[in-house]
Write a protein that holds these residues in place. Structure first.
Motif, mmCIF file in Angstrom:
data_model
loop_
_atom_site.group_PDB
_atom_site.id
_atom_site.type_symbol
_atom_site.label_atom_id
_atom_site.label_comp_id
_atom_site.label_asym_id
_atom_site.label_seq_id
_atom_site.Cartn_x
_atom_site.Cartn_y
_atom_site.Cartn_z
ATOM 1 N N UNK A 94 -6.127 1.110 9.059
ATOM 2 C CA UNK A 94 -6.596 2.469 9.326
ATOM 3 C C UNK A 94 -7.725 2.851 8.373
ATOM 4 N N UNK A 95 -7.566 2.518 7.100
ATOM 5 C CA UNK A 95 -8.601 2.844 6.113
ATOM 6 C C UNK A 95 -9.908 2.118 6.401
ATOM 7 N N UNK A 96 -9.805 0.858 6.739
ATOM 8 C CA UNK A 96 -11.004 0.074 7.048
ATOM 9 C C UNK A 96 -11.706 0.635 8.276
ATOM 10 N N UNK A 97 -10.946 0.897 9.340
ATOM 11 C CA UNK A 97 -11.537 1.443 10.566
ATOM 12 C C UNK A 97 -12.161 2.812 10.309
ATOM 13 N N UNK A 98 -11.510 3.619 9.503
ATOM 14 C CA UNK A 98 -12.030 4.945 9.185
ATOM 15 C C UNK A 98 -13.361 4.859 8.435
ATOM 16 N N UNK A 99 -13.422 4.000 7.431
ATOM 17 C CA UNK A 99 -14.672 3.846 6.659
ATOM 18 C C UNK A 99 -15.798 3.306 7.535
ATOM 19 N N UNK A 100 -15.474 2.382 8.404
ATOM 20 C CA UNK A 100 -16.491 1.843 9.315
ATOM 21 C C UNK A 100 -16.957 2.949 10.261
ATOM 22 N N UNK A 101 -16.012 3.710 10.802
ATOM 23 C CA UNK A 101 -16.352 4.806 11.700
ATOM 24 C C UNK A 101 -17.245 5.839 11.037
ATOM 25 N N UNK A 102 -16.932 6.185 9.796
ATOM 26 C CA UNK A 102 -17.762 7.147 9.059
ATOM 27 C C UNK A 102 -19.176 6.612 8.860
ATOM 28 N N UNK A 103 -19.290 5.362 8.530
ATOM 29 C CA UNK A 103 -20.614 4.751 8.353
ATOM 30 C C UNK A 103 -21.379 4.734 9.667
ATOM 31 N N UNK A 104 -20.689 4.412 10.750
ATOM 32 C CA UNK A 104 -21.341 4.365 12.053
ATOM 33 C C UNK A 104 -21.823 5.754 12.467
ATOM 34 N N UNK A 105 -21.028 6.782 12.184
ATOM 35 C CA UNK A 105 -21.435 8.149 12.497
ATOM 36 C C UNK A 105 -22.663 8.548 11.679
ATOM 37 N N UNK A 106 -22.684 8.147 10.433
ATOM 38 C CA UNK A 106 -23.785 8.530 9.546
ATOM 39 C C UNK A 106 -25.077 7.782 9.874
ATOM 40 N N UNK A 107 -24.971 6.536 10.266
ATOM 41 C CA UNK A 107 -26.173 5.713 10.443
ATOM 42 C C UNK A 107 -26.434 5.288 11.884
ATOM 43 N N UNK A 108 -25.490 5.509 12.785
ATOM 44 C CA UNK A 108 -25.602 5.188 14.204
ATOM 45 C C UNK A 108 -25.594 3.704 14.532
ATOM 46 N N UNK A 109 -25.818 2.864 13.581
ATOM 47 C CA UNK A 109 -25.761 1.417 13.766
ATOM 48 C C UNK A 109 -25.166 0.824 12.508
ATOM 49 N N UNK A 110 -24.617 -0.339 12.636
ATOM 50 C CA UNK A 110 -24.088 -0.979 11.448
ATOM 51 C C UNK A 110 -23.615 -2.379 11.743
ATOM 52 N N UNK A 111 -23.457 -3.109 10.700
ATOM 53 C CA UNK A 111 -22.895 -4.457 10.788
ATOM 54 C C UNK A 111 -21.667 -4.475 9.885
ATOM 55 N N UNK A 112 -20.642 -5.161 10.338
ATOM 56 C CA UNK A 112 -19.389 -5.180 9.603
ATOM 57 C C UNK A 112 -18.910 -6.613 9.462
ATOM 58 N N UNK A 113 -18.437 -6.936 8.282
ATOM 59 C CA UNK A 113 -17.796 -8.223 8.045
ATOM 60 C C UNK A 113 -16.346 -7.919 7.674
ATOM 61 N N UNK A 114 -15.437 -8.471 8.463
ATOM 62 C CA UNK A 114 -14.013 -8.232 8.249
ATOM 63 C C UNK A 114 -13.294 -9.533 7.930
ATOM 64 N N UNK A 115 -12.212 -9.384 7.177
ATOM 65 C CA UNK A 115 -11.362 -10.559 6.990
ATOM 66 C C UNK A 115 -10.681 -10.844 8.322
ATOM 67 N N UNK A 116 -10.394 -12.085 8.557
ATOM 68 C CA UNK A 116 -9.878 -12.504 9.855
ATOM 69 C C UNK A 116 -8.544 -11.841 10.184
ATOM 70 N N UNK A 117 -7.744 -11.526 9.169
ATOM 71 C CA UNK A 117 -6.451 -10.899 9.447
ATOM 72 C C UNK A 117 -6.587 -9.461 9.932
ATOM 73 N N UNK A 118 -7.762 -8.847 9.742
ATOM 74 C CA UNK A 118 -7.984 -7.469 10.187
ATOM 75 C C UNK A 118 -8.810 -7.385 11.465
ATOM 76 N N UNK A 119 -9.446 -8.454 11.858
ATOM 77 C CA UNK A 119 -10.423 -8.429 12.934
ATOM 78 C C UNK A 119 -9.944 -7.729 14.197
ATOM 79 N N UNK A 120 -8.881 -8.202 14.785
ATOM 80 C CA UNK A 120 -8.439 -7.683 16.080
ATOM 81 C C UNK A 120 -7.978 -6.237 15.963
ATOM 82 N N UNK A 121 -7.183 -5.927 14.953
ATOM 83 C CA UNK A 121 -6.635 -4.571 14.831
ATOM 84 C C UNK A 121 -7.719 -3.542 14.532
ATOM 85 N N UNK A 122 -8.651 -3.856 13.640
ATOM 86 C CA UNK A 122 -9.720 -2.914 13.312
ATOM 87 C C UNK A 122 -10.646 -2.743 14.507
#
Length: 138
Positions: A94-122
């Protein structure tokens, strides 16, 4: 590549140990050196095949690993500890998805690198939040 160095050695050693112990258990005795060498070659082949699966379909392998982990935890981890671990994992996702979402809202585009254990859920959380992906690089 992703499977080099100490990670590859560790995976190879674990796979070899499992295969050797399995074969020795079936035989009921220690294996001769030539059979050990052949088992080590098979173990290397299996590690490389597993690595290729992750390269070709990381999402499917992540889901499969998460399912195996859940089965293991259900069978062998006390319920209270299992609940704590699940809560911790969910909070992390939830924290990872929230931070990514906030960044996406602020910048409209983004690239994300996730650990494999979080990939599907995030990824699932972000899709639920209305985000879309231009690349499916994982």
């Amino acid at each position: 590549g992703g499977l080099q160095g100490h990670m590859m050695v560790s995976m190879l050693a674990n796979q070899a140990a499992m295969e050797l112990l399995g074969e020795e258990h079936q035989r009921g005795s220690q294996m001769p050196n030539t059979d050990v060498d052949a088992a080590l070659r098979r173990a290397e082949m299996h590690v490389r095949e597993d690595g290729q699966k992750w390269v070709h379909d990381g999402r499917e392998e992540t889901s499969r690993s998460a399912h195996r982990l859940a089965e293991y935890m259900t069978a062998r981890v006390p319920e209270k500890l299992r609940e704590q671990l699940t809560e911790h994992r969910q909070a992390r996702i939830d924290g990872t998805a929230s931070r990514i979402g906030e960044s996406m809202e602020a910048f409209r585009k983004g690239a994300v690198v996730l650990s494999v254990d979080q990939l599907v859920a995030v990824e699932e959380k972000l899709v639920q939040a209305g985000f879309s992906f231009l690349s499916q690089c994982a």
